[in-house]
Each structure stands twice: as structure tokens, then as C-alpha cells.
Design a protein around this motif. Structure first.
Motif, PDB file in Angstrom:
ATOM      1  N   ALA A 458       0.829  -1.204   0.000  1.00  0.00           N
ATOM      2  CA  ALA A 458       0.000   0.000   0.000  1.00  0.00           C
ATOM      3  C   ALA A 458       0.860   1.251   0.000  1.00  0.00           C
ATOM      4  N   ILE A 459       1.947   1.217   0.745  1.00  0.00           N
ATOM      5  CA  ILE A 459       2.807   2.396   0.838  1.00  0.00           C
ATOM      6  C   ILE A 459       3.556   2.607  -0.478  1.00  0.00           C
ATOM      7  N   GLU A 460       4.008   1.517  -1.063  1.00  0.00           N
ATOM      8  CA  GLU A 460       4.731   1.624  -2.338  1.00  0.00           C
ATOM      9  C   GLU A 460       3.871   2.323  -3.399  1.00  0.00           C
ATOM     10  N   GLU A 461       2.613   1.982  -3.398  1.00  0.00           N
ATOM     11  CA  GLU A 461       1.689   2.566  -4.359  1.00  0.00           C
ATOM     12  C   GLU A 461       1.669   4.088  -4.234  1.00  0.00           C
ATOM     13  N   VAL A 462       1.540   4.531  -2.974  1.00  0.00           N
ATOM     14  CA  VAL A 462       1.463   5.972  -2.724  1.00  0.00           C
ATOM     15  C   VAL A 462       2.792   6.637  -3.033  1.00  0.00           C
ATOM     16  N   VAL A 463       3.898   5.991  -2.640  1.00  0.00           N
ATOM     17  CA  VAL A 463       5.229   6.551  -2.890  1.00  0.00           C
ATOM     18  C   VAL A 463       5.410   6.765  -4.390  1.00  0.00           C
ATOM     19  N   ASP A 464       5.038   5.784  -5.151  1.00  0.00           N
ATOM     20  CA  ASP A 464       5.215   5.888  -6.605  1.00  0.00           C
ATOM     21  C   ASP A 464       4.392   7.048  -7.167  1.00  0.00           C
ATOM     22  N   ARG A 465       3.200   7.214  -6.622  1.00  0.00           N
ATOM     23  CA  ARG A 465       2.334   8.294  -7.098  1.00  0.00           C
ATOM     24  C   ARG A 465       2.967   9.651  -6.765  1.00  0.00           C
ATOM     25  N   VAL A 466       3.464   9.741  -5.527  1.00  0.00           N
ATOM     26  CA  VAL A 466       4.062  11.006  -5.076  1.00  0.00           C
ATOM     27  C   VAL A 466       5.300  11.334  -5.905  1.00  0.00           C
ATOM     28  N   LEU A 467       6.118  10.351  -6.175  1.00  0.00           N
ATOM     29  CA  LEU A 467       7.347  10.598  -6.938  1.00  0.00           C
ATOM     30  C   LEU A 467       7.008  11.005  -8.376  1.00  0.00           C
ATOM     31  N   ALA A 468       5.955  10.363  -8.907  1.00  0.00           N
ATOM     32  CA  ALA A 468       5.578  10.659 -10.288  1.00  0.00           C
ATOM     33  C   ALA A 468       5.098  12.099 -10.423  1.00  0.00           C
ATOM     34  N   SER A 469       4.360  12.569  -9.414  1.00  0.00           N
ATOM     35  CA  SER A 469       3.803  13.913  -9.559  1.00  0.00           C
ATOM     36  C   SER A 469       4.758  15.000  -9.062  1.00  0.00           C
ATOM     37  N   ASN A 470       5.964  14.625  -8.632  1.00  0.00           N
ATOM     38  CA  ASN A 470       6.961  15.622  -8.211  1.00  0.00           C
ATOM     39  C   ASN A 470       8.293  15.356  -8.907  1.00  0.00           C
ATOM     40  N   ALA A 471       8.231  15.222 -10.177  1.00  0.00           N
ATOM     41  CA  ALA A 471       9.420  14.828 -10.954  1.00  0.00           C
ATOM     42  C   ALA A 471      10.574  15.798 -10.770  1.00  0.00           C
ATOM     43  N   ALA A 472      10.240  17.094 -10.699  1.00  0.00           N
ATOM     44  CA  ALA A 472      11.293  18.102 -10.559  1.00  0.00           C
ATOM     45  C   ALA A 472      12.084  17.875  -9.277  1.00  0.00           C
ATOM     46  N   GLN A 473      11.372  17.634  -8.166  1.00  0.00           N
ATOM     47  CA  GLN A 473      12.034  17.422  -6.873  1.00  0.00           C
ATOM     48  C   GLN A 473      12.860  16.145  -6.882  1.00  0.00           C
ATOM     49  N   VAL A 474      12.319  15.138  -7.611  1.00  0.00           N
ATOM     50  CA  VAL A 474      13.054  13.875  -7.687  1.00  0.00           C
ATOM     51  C   VAL A 474      14.402  14.103  -8.373  1.00  0.00           C
ATOM     52  N   ALA A 475      14.370  14.907  -9.401  1.00  0.00           N
ATOM     53  CA  ALA A 475      15.611  15.197 -10.131  1.00  0.00           C
ATOM     54  C   ALA A 475      16.591  15.935  -9.224  1.00  0.00           C
ATOM     55  N   GLU A 476      16.061  16.928  -8.483  1.00  0.00           N
ATOM     56  CA  GLU A 476      16.915  17.692  -7.568  1.00  0.00           C
ATOM     57  C   GLU A 476      17.549  16.781  -6.519  1.00  0.00           C
ATOM     58  N   TYR A 477      16.705  15.885  -5.968  1.00  0.00           N
ATOM     59  CA  TYR A 477      17.204  14.954  -4.951  1.00  0.00           C
ATOM     60  C   TYR A 477      18.348  14.127  -5.509  1.00  0.00           C
ATOM     61  N   ARG A 478      18.115  13.619  -6.688  1.00  0.00           N
ATOM     62  CA  ARG A 478      19.124  12.724  -7.284  1.00  0.00           C
ATOM     63  C   ARG A 478      20.387  13.499  -7.637  1.00  0.00           C
ATOM     64  N   ALA A 479      20.237  14.827  -7.821  1.00  0.00           N
ATOM     65  CA  ALA A 479      21.406  15.656  -8.114  1.00  0.00           C
ATOM     66  C   ALA A 479      22.147  15.993  -6.821  1.00  0.00           C
ATOM     67  N   GLY A 480      21.653  15.499  -5.682  1.00  0.00           N
ATOM     68  CA  GLY A 480      22.405  15.688  -4.426  1.00  0.00           C
ATOM     69  C   GLY A 480      21.674  16.476  -3.355  1.00  0.00           C
ATOM     70  N   LYS A 481      20.479  16.976  -3.620  1.00  0.00           N
ATOM     71  CA  LYS A 481      19.754  17.759  -2.614  1.00  0.00           C
ATOM     72  C   LYS A 481      18.971  16.795  -1.697  1.00  0.00           C
ATOM     73  N   HIS A 482      19.703  16.080  -0.845  1.00  0.00           N
ATOM     74  CA  HIS A 482      19.098  14.998  -0.055  1.00  0.00           C
ATOM     75  C   HIS A 482      18.156  15.492   1.036  1.00  0.00           C
ATOM     76  N   GLY A 483      18.253  16.793   1.327  1.00  0.00           N
ATOM     77  CA  GLY A 483      17.338  17.377   2.318  1.00  0.00           C
ATOM     78  C   GLY A 483      15.881  17.275   1.875  1.00  0.00           C
ATOM     79  N   LEU A 484      15.665  16.993   0.617  1.00  0.00           N
ATOM     80  CA  LEU A 484      14.284  16.894   0.100  1.00  0.00           C
ATOM     81  C   LEU A 484      13.567  15.624   0.568  1.00  0.00           C
ATOM     82  N   LEU A 485      14.306  14.725   1.202  1.00  0.00           N
ATOM     83  CA  LEU A 485      13.674  13.471   1.640  1.00  0.00           C
ATOM     84  C   LEU A 485      12.454  13.766   2.518  1.00  0.00           C
ATOM     85  N   GLY A 486      12.642  14.741   3.415  1.00  0.00           N
ATOM     86  CA  GLY A 486      11.545  15.111   4.338  1.00  0.00           C
ATOM     87  C   GLY A 486      10.308  15.555   3.556  1.00  0.00           C
TER      88      GLY A 486
END
Lengths: 515, 95
Positions: A458-486
Motif C-alpha cells: 500500500a505504501i509503495e503505491e502511494v510513494v510511486d504516485r508522489v514521486l511521479a507527480s513531483n518529478a522536478a524534486q526527484v531530479a533535484e534529490y538525485r542531483a544531491g539535494k538529499h534534504g528533500l527526503l523530508g
């Protein structure tokens, strides 16, 4: 009276403080030398008999439980128990003492020597200017051993009400009313060595002694009602001097704060007198908590000359090894041992162990919670008891014993967090509801529809949805902005109404993002 | 004499006794007579005799911690020169 002024005085003067702690043995059924009951309050002169009224020919007989309580106190405070001991008469006149002598102990008290370790932390450390020399930690915390001179047993006096003066004071009174209900109550007097150097040490020492007496169950140690009374002898000497200065005795402190403040005041007063080239009078001074100052009692009494002599109405006491060992076996676990056990067996940090073992009721409550959840969850129990539960006690002005939330309910709450039913954050909400409604945790969880979802599907489903709708933040995170985890955790939790297990959410987010 | 007039007055003050001058003189003689007797006892050779405060060689006499009846308040106050609200009323003192 600022702390800075105290420090200034203490820079040139060292305070030498000794305490006398009088404790009524309120746990006894009867008085020290007669069968009249021990109670607080009530109608005047309704708990009196020929012995406690000092009638001629009445014979006092010592209460065996009072003797035992005093020996127990001595054993708990590391004293030597006298092999040979007896009562003496202390002769003086005062209207609250019907016999014109007090049965007390003189050169052969029940308990001699001993001492307690007193830990000083927090703001009070600063008062001890030479704390580094006594082995203080970098944060100022230090431990000092305060010696005990003796513990003896005596009888309390009656109570007087002064009529016609202002505020019930004797000055200006037209007459006085005497009630002997308290007269003859067993009174244990502890005298400390003059080894206390700061008001804070005095307060901690008195608190420690009180805690030991409460643990022994010999008294309710109520300073406001007067069942525990602390008098202080205080003098100053130049730093580095060995000889004591002239001391004043300070009385009438009916709280630990009053004890601390009266000593701080008296140190400033004596420092001012001595700095101005004056001398200190050896006298008794009265602490006025309202005016925050001490004043001389200016009593017209003659110099003390008590003419002690052995009490002829009572035979001496001998205490052999068998008697002492039998009482030693009755000693409960004492506060220091309790604190050590919390660290060794429950793995509590020193500070938590000290706070829990430093409060008899809170410690008992904590142990009942641990009984409910088991030792592996003792740390969680300590966190809740010292955190939300203590905050609630403070807010409600309640004590652990009459708290609305009992230890069994608290234990259940901890278990529901441990088994993953709810999150720690939800537990705070449930606790607040427990306080407000008195309901059991389970009922509250059901009523509020609280559930913690730990099911990773159930959680994976939601996580995937959240990541999909915040693509920009995902890119930033992967570029090293790990503070975005919160940010992602927050989004998932919001999406799931706060019911997702945060640990599982974190784990899945990491798996997805760090892949 | 071993006891001075001043000491007699001091002891009288401690015992709250108001003595006339001639009584002080009389008591000084009497107290010194008592001290002479004490001196005789102190002159005895008591080597090997343990000090004692009681004639009977018994110790540890106590009673159990059990409540016994108190006096009725009227009895307790019966000899009070003055009383008020169940308390012994005493005149102004000290202060």
C-alpha cells in the motif's frame, strides 16, 4: 538579590553551612512516649494524656517502632549504630513544652557518622566556585559527599497560636493559645557536618535526605505542614581560611526553595557586614518568605544552658549485631541503588535514571509501566513517563499516584507503538485523548480510526504516485539535494492521512530514490 | 566555697526561681554541703566499676506502637487557670 551578587560575595568568602533536619515520624500510630495517636490537625487538646501533658508521676515508655525507624534511617544513611545509647533531659522553659524539659538525646545518640552523596547539576553548579577542584564535569555537574554527624530521637513540642498581634506573630500578642496534640510526637533530628558550601548543595542534601526518609516510609516529610523542618547554621570565612567564622542559625524555611533563598540571602547579608568591617552576631534569625529576608529573633531568652542529664525514667538501650542485622534486612531499595539499577538493567541514560529514582512516586509509577511492557521496552517507558506523562502531571498539578492515566494504560500504549499499530506521533495524540477522556488506548484508536499502515504494498503505491507527480524534486534529490527526503515523507504521510508507518515510508523512499 | 553567689543566682534564673538575697546565701551554703558529699564519692577508688545511669541493670524497655485512650479534653484542661477554644490560654510572654 541577583545571582551575580551571590557570586561576588562567594569570590572572597566561602560559606560554611550545616543543617539540622527535624522529621516527625508521622508513619507511627502513636507518639514517642505514650499511646496517643499521631495525626495532623484536628480539635485542640483531643490527643493528649498525662504523659504528653507532663503530669507529675506519669511515666514515659519509648515506642519500639520509633526506635526502629531511627535505626533504619541511620542504616540507610551509612551511620554507625551505637552499641549503647540513652535518652537525656534537655532543660528549658517554653510554654509549648509541658514538662519544662524535652526528652532528647545528648552524648549517646542512636546513630553516629554517615553521609550522603549529593549530585549538583544545572544552574546551581555555578555557586560552587571551586567546582573544578571537586572534580566537576565540563558542564559543571559535580558530586559532593556531605557528612552526617548524628541522628537522634526526641519528642516534638506543642503548637501555639499568638493572639492580638499582627499576622499571628508573638510580637505584640496579648495572649497565646496552646494545643498539645503535637506534643510528644516522635521527632528524629539529623545533624549534618558543616560540609555544605552553597545554598544549592543545602537544598539537594535536604531533598536527598527527604527522599531516603520517604523511601523508608517513616514520615510524610511535609515541609509546609511542618512534619519536616530544616534549620541551617551558616557562617562565612575568607577563602583559604581554615577556621570557621561566627555563625547564625536560620529558621522558618518551609520549602526547599525557602531553604535555598534564605541561605543565599544570609550569605549576602553576612558578606556585606564583614566587607564593611563589622562582626556577625551569633544569633537565631527568622526567614520571612514574603519579604525575602532574615531578621533577628531578638529573643530575650538567656544564653542556652540546657543542663542535660540522663533521663531517669528510662533505661538505656543496647543494640547488638542481631538487632542491627534484622533491621538492615528490612531496608528497601534506596534511591542511589535504584538509579544504578535503571542504568544497568534498563539501559537508561544517567540523567533519566537520576530523575526517575529521585522521585519516589514517579519511580514507582515507572516500574509499574515496565512491569507491563517488559524490560526490553523500559527505555520507551522512561521516555513516555519523563516526556508526555510528566508534562501532563505538571499541567494538571497532579501526582503519579492520583494521575488519571494509570500505569497499565500507559504500558498498553507503549505496546501499541511497539507492535506497529500506531506510530510514535499518533501515540502522542492518543495520550492526549487518554488524559481528556479516560478511555483506554485501544478504544481511542478505534474511535479515531487510527491505523498505522505498515503494509509495504500500500505504501509503495502511494510513494510511486508522489514521486511521479513531483518529478522536478526527484531530479533535484538525485542531483544531491538529499534534504528533500523530508518533503517526500511529508507528501506520502499527507496522502495517507498520517497513518503510514514512517519507518517503512523512509525505507521505500530510499529504495526508490537511491536506486 | 566551690559554688559562688553568682552561680547560685544563675542556676536560680535557669530554674525560674525568684530568690531573696538571704535565700541566695542560704542556698549557697546548702549547695556547697551537697558538693562536699559529691567530693567524698568522687574520692572513692572505683577502678573496674562501669559507669551507670540507672540502679537496675536492664535495657531496651519499650512498648508496642499501639494506640491507647486519650484523656477527655475537659479532663485535660481541668487544671488550666484559663482556657479558650479548647486550648490552654497563657498570658503574654517573650516577644
Amino acid at each position: 538579590m541577583s545571582k551575580d551578587r551571590l557570586t561576588t560575595v562567594l569570590e572572597s568568602w566561602e560559606a560554611v553551612i550545616g543543617l539540622e533536619i527535624h522529621t516527625e515520624l508521622t508513619s507511627l500510630n502513636t507518639k514517642m512516649f505514650c499511646g496517643c495517636p499521631v495525626q495532623f490537625g484536628g480539635e485542640s487538646n483531643t490527643r493528649v494524656c498525662p504523659v504528653c501533658l507532663g503530669m507529675p508521676g506519669a511515666l514515659p515508655v519509648p515506642n519500639e517502632s520509633a526506635v526502629e525507624a531511627t535505626i533504619l534511617a541511620g542504616l540507610a544513611l551509612d551511620c554507625r549504630i551505637s552499641r549503647w545509647s540513652q535518652f537525656h533531659r534537655k532543660n528549658y522553659f517554653y510554654p509549648d513544652m509541658p514538662k519544662d524539659y524535652q526528652i532528647s538525646q545528648y552524648d549517646l545518640p542512636f546513630c553516629v557518622g554517615g553521609g550522603v552523596n549529593v549530585e549538583i547539576d544545572g544552574d546551581g553548579c555555578a555557586q560552587r566556585l571551586d567546582r573544578a577542584a571537586v572534580g566537576a564535569d565540563p558542564d559543571g555537574t559535580y558530586t559532593t559527599r556531605i557528612g552526617i554527624t548524628r541522628i537522634h530521637l526526641e519528642e516534638d513540642t506543642g503548637k501555639m497560636v499568638h493572639v492580638g498581634g499582627s499576622e499571628g506573630r508573638i510580637a505584640g500578642a496579648t495572649h497565646s493559645l496552646v494545643d498539645f496534640n503535637r506534643a510528644g510526637t516522635a521527632l528524629m533530628e539529623l545533624v549534618s557536618e558543616p560540609e555544605i558550601r552553597t545554598p544549592e548543595e543545602a537544598r539537594r542534601f535536604a531533598q536527598k535526605v527527604r527522599l531516603v526518609f520517604l523511601t523508608l516510609g517513616v514520615s510524610d516529610c511535609n515541609m509546609e505542614e511542618g512534619s519536616m523542618r530544616v534549620d541551617a547554621n551558616v557562617s562565612l570565612r575568607r577563602r583559604g581560611d581554615i577556621e570557621f567564622g561566627v555563625k547564625a542559625e536560620v529558621k522558618n524555611m518551609n520549602s526547599f526553595k525557602a531553604l535555598h533563598d534564605a541561605l543565599a540571602y544570609e550569605i549576602l547579608r553576612q558578606g556585606d557586614v564583614l566587607d564593611a568591617g563589622g562582626t556577625i552576631d551569633q544569633e537565631t534569625r527568622h526567614w520571612d518568605a514574603g519579604k525575602k529576608r532574615t531578621s533577628s529573633l531578638r529573643s530575650k531568652e538567656y544564653a542556652h544552658d540546657y543542663r542535660y542529664f540522663p533521663e531517669p525514667d528510662m533505661v538505656p538501650f543496647t543494640f547488638d549485631d542481631e538487632y542491627i542485622d534484622r533491621l538492615r534486612a528490612r531496608l528497601p531499595e534506596l534511591p542511589d541503588a535504584r538509579g544504578s539499577r535503571y542504568m544497568a538493567e534498563y539501559g537508561l541514560p544517567k540523567h533519566d535514571a537520576a530523575v526517575l529514582s529521585g522521585d519516589l512516586e514517579l519511580g514507582d509509577y515507572f516500574e509499574q509501566v515496565v512491569e507491563g511492557v517488559g524490560v526490553p521496552l523500559a527505555r520507551a517507558a522512561a521516555n513516555l513517563v519523563l516526556g508526555d506523562f510528566s508534562a501532563y502531571l505538571n499541567a494538571a498539578g497532579s501526582t503519579p499516584t492520583d494521575a488519571d492515566v494509570g500505569p497499565r494504560k500507559l504500558a498498553r500504549l507503549i505496546q501499541l507503538v511497539d507492535d506497529g499499530t500506531i506510530s510514535g506521533k499518533q501515540a502522542k495524540e492518543v495520550f492526549a485523548e487518554m488524559v481528556a477522556t479516560g478511555e483506554k488506548p485501544r478504544q481511542i484508536i478505534d474511535r479515531l480510526g487510527m491505523r498505522q499502515v505498515s503494509d509495504s504494498g500500500a505504501i509503495e503505491e502511494v510513494v510511486d504516485r508522489v514521486l511521479a507527480s513531483n518529478a522536478a524534486q526527484v531530479a533535484e534529490y538525485r542531483a544531491g539535494k538529499h534534504g528533500l527526503l523530508g518533503f517526500f515523507v511529508g507528501a506520502v504521510m499527507r496522502e495517507m492521512g498520517g497513518q503510514a508507518n514512517p519507518a517503512v515510508v523512509n525505507e521505500i523512499l530510499h529504495a526508490r530514490l537511491d536506486a | 566555697m566551690a559554688i559562688s553567689e553568682e552561680q547560685v543566682r544563675h542556676v536560680a534564673t535557669l530554674a525560674r526561681l525568684g530568690l531573696r538575697d538571704e535565700q541566695v546565701a542560704e542556698l549557697q551554703v546548702e549547695l556547697n554541703d551537697i558538693l562536699v558529699q559529691i567530693d567524698r564519692i568522687q574520692a572513692l577508688d572505683l577502678t573496674g566499676v562501669e559507669p551507670t545511669t540507672h540502679a537496675a541493670a536492664i535495657t531496651n524497655v519499650t512498648r508496642p506502637d499501639v494506640v491507647r485512650p486519650c484523656l477527655p479534653r475537659s479532663e485535660a484542661l481541668r487544671n488550666a487557670p484559663e482556657q479558650q477554644d479548647g486550648a490552654f490560654l497563657i498570658p503574654k510572654f517573650g516577644g
